[in-house]
Design a protein around this motif. Structure first.
Motif, PDB file in Angstrom:
ATOM      1  N   LEU A   1      -1.010  11.652   7.202  1.00 13.57           N
ATOM      2  CA  LEU A   1      -0.828  10.414   6.431  1.00 13.57           C
ATOM      3  C   LEU A   1      -2.137  10.071   5.733  1.00 13.57           C
ATOM      4  O   LEU A   1      -3.148   9.812   6.375  1.00 13.57           O
TER       5      LEU A   1
ATOM      6  N   PHE B   1      -4.055   7.641   2.762  1.00 11.90           N
ATOM      7  CA  PHE B   1      -3.995   6.418   1.965  1.00 11.90           C
ATOM      8  C   PHE B   1      -4.178   6.734   0.487  1.00 11.90           C
ATOM      9  O   PHE B   1      -5.121   7.431   0.099  1.00 11.90           O
TER      10      PHE B   1
ATOM     11  N   SER C   1       0.838  -1.189   0.000  1.00 10.20           N
ATOM     12  CA  SER C   1       0.000   0.000   0.000  1.00 10.20           C
ATOM     13  C   SER C   1       0.875   1.242   0.000  1.00 10.20           C
ATOM     14  O   SER C   1       2.028   1.200   0.419  1.00 10.20           O
TER      15      SER C   1
ATOM     16  N   GLN D   1       2.258  11.658   2.828  1.00  9.54           N
ATOM     17  CA  GLN D   1       2.296  12.401   4.082  1.00  9.54           C
ATOM     18  C   GLN D   1       2.751  13.827   3.826  1.00  9.54           C
ATOM     19  O   GLN D   1       3.844  14.061   3.298  1.00  9.54           O
TER      20      GLN D   1
ATOM     21  N   TYR E   1       1.059   5.547   0.803  1.00 12.00           N
ATOM     22  CA  TYR E   1       0.521   6.654   1.567  1.00 12.00           C
ATOM     23  C   TYR E   1       1.279   7.925   1.207  1.00 12.00           C
ATOM     24  O   TYR E   1       2.473   7.894   0.898  1.00 12.00           O
TER      25      TYR E   1
ATOM     26  N   GLU F   1      -3.867   0.421  -2.523  1.00 10.59           N
ATOM     27  CA  GLU F   1      -3.302  -0.846  -2.089  1.00 10.59           C
ATOM     28  C   GLU F   1      -3.351  -1.838  -3.235  1.00 10.59           C
ATOM     29  O   GLU F   1      -4.352  -1.896  -3.971  1.00 10.59           O
TER      30      GLU F   1
ATOM     31  N   ASN G   1      -7.762  -1.465  -3.125  1.00  5.79           N
ATOM     32  CA  ASN G   1      -8.386  -0.304  -2.506  1.00  5.79           C
ATOM     33  C   ASN G   1      -7.784   0.952  -3.092  1.00  5.79           C
ATOM     34  O   ASN G   1      -6.617   0.951  -3.512  1.00  5.79           O
ATOM     35  N   LYS G   2      -8.556   2.022  -3.080  1.00  7.27           N
ATOM     36  CA  LYS G   2      -8.061   3.281  -3.611  1.00  7.27           C
ATOM     37  C   LYS G   2      -8.542   4.410  -2.715  1.00  7.27           C
ATOM     38  O   LYS G   2      -9.702   4.415  -2.298  1.00  7.27           O
TER      39      LYS G   2
END
Lengths: 115, 111
Positions: free
Chosen positions: A43, A45, A33, A37, A35, A48, A56-57
């Protein structure tokens, strides 16, 4: 066991350019995944990947994309860079399924500066 | 994923126990509590996780209340190197990659 490796660690780009970041997960980890920041947003997302498929988005524009290879290594790409894309980009890998309880293991990140 | 609430900052004296609280009143039955910390400009580091029982490892202890609506991370003997941002996350053990990180607690260990 080697940890999560991200390359490059630092890079500087100008607005309008594109960038590709690479992540090698811990051996045996099939979930990767990403991330972003930033000081203002914390942070967040991005997406993934698991077994070469995006699972996942997060809520990022289409300029942010990624992929995963058969050896679980992953890349993310940001096109048409904007000043606001300056951030620390973190990759995390994890074991999934079975008795695994899903701890994330992060790399040291790639720090992108857009001028 | 359930939302968590943490105090923005805490101080602790070196050598003393650091107790970091986290509220997660909307936690679901299949959701775990995970703790991570991030030392300045490094990637977050996994500390510990639990479902409903208290847990202990070489880094810390995790105390989860009986109703699971809150938890406390305990660093038994804080050192200066424990100064970091500590994140409490609640989610199921599947969908591991998509974790929601809040603002965390900035712990400052003072000599």
């Amino acid at each position: 066991k080697a940890g999560v490796t991200q390359t490059p660690r630092y890079l500087i780009k100008t607005r309008g350019q594109q960038v590709t970041l690479s992540c090698s997960p811990i051996s045996g980890h099939r979930s990767v995944s990403w991330y972003q920041q930033t000081p203002g947003q914390g942070l967040q997302f991005l997406f993934e990947y698991f077994s070469e498929t995006q699972r996942n988005k997060g809520n990022f524009p289409g300029r942010f994309s990624g992929r995963q290879f058969s050896n679980s290594r992953s890349e993310m790409n940001v096109s048409t860079l904007e000043l606001g894309d300056s951030a620390l980009y973190l990759c995390a890998s994890s074991l999934v399924g079975g008795s695994h309880t899903g701890e994330l293991f992060f790399g040291e990140g790639s720090r992108l500066t857009v001028l | 994923d359930a939302k968590t609430t943490q105090p923005p900052s805490m101080d602790c004296a070196e050598g003393r126990a650091a107790n970091l609280p986290c509220n997660h009143s909307t936690i679901s039955g299949n959701e775990y509590v995970y703790w991570y910390r991030q030392i300045h400009s490094q990637g977050p580091q996994y500390i510990i996780h639990g479902l409903k029982n208290n847990e202990t490892n070489e880094m810390a202890s995790l105390i989860i209340t009986e109703d699971r609506k809150s938890s406390t991370l305990i660093l038994p003997h804080a050192t200066l190197r424990d100064t970091a941002v500590y994140y409490c996350i609640v989610r199921s053990n599947t969908n591991a990659g998509k974790s929601t990180f809040g603002d965390g607690t900035t712990l400052t260990v003072k000599p």
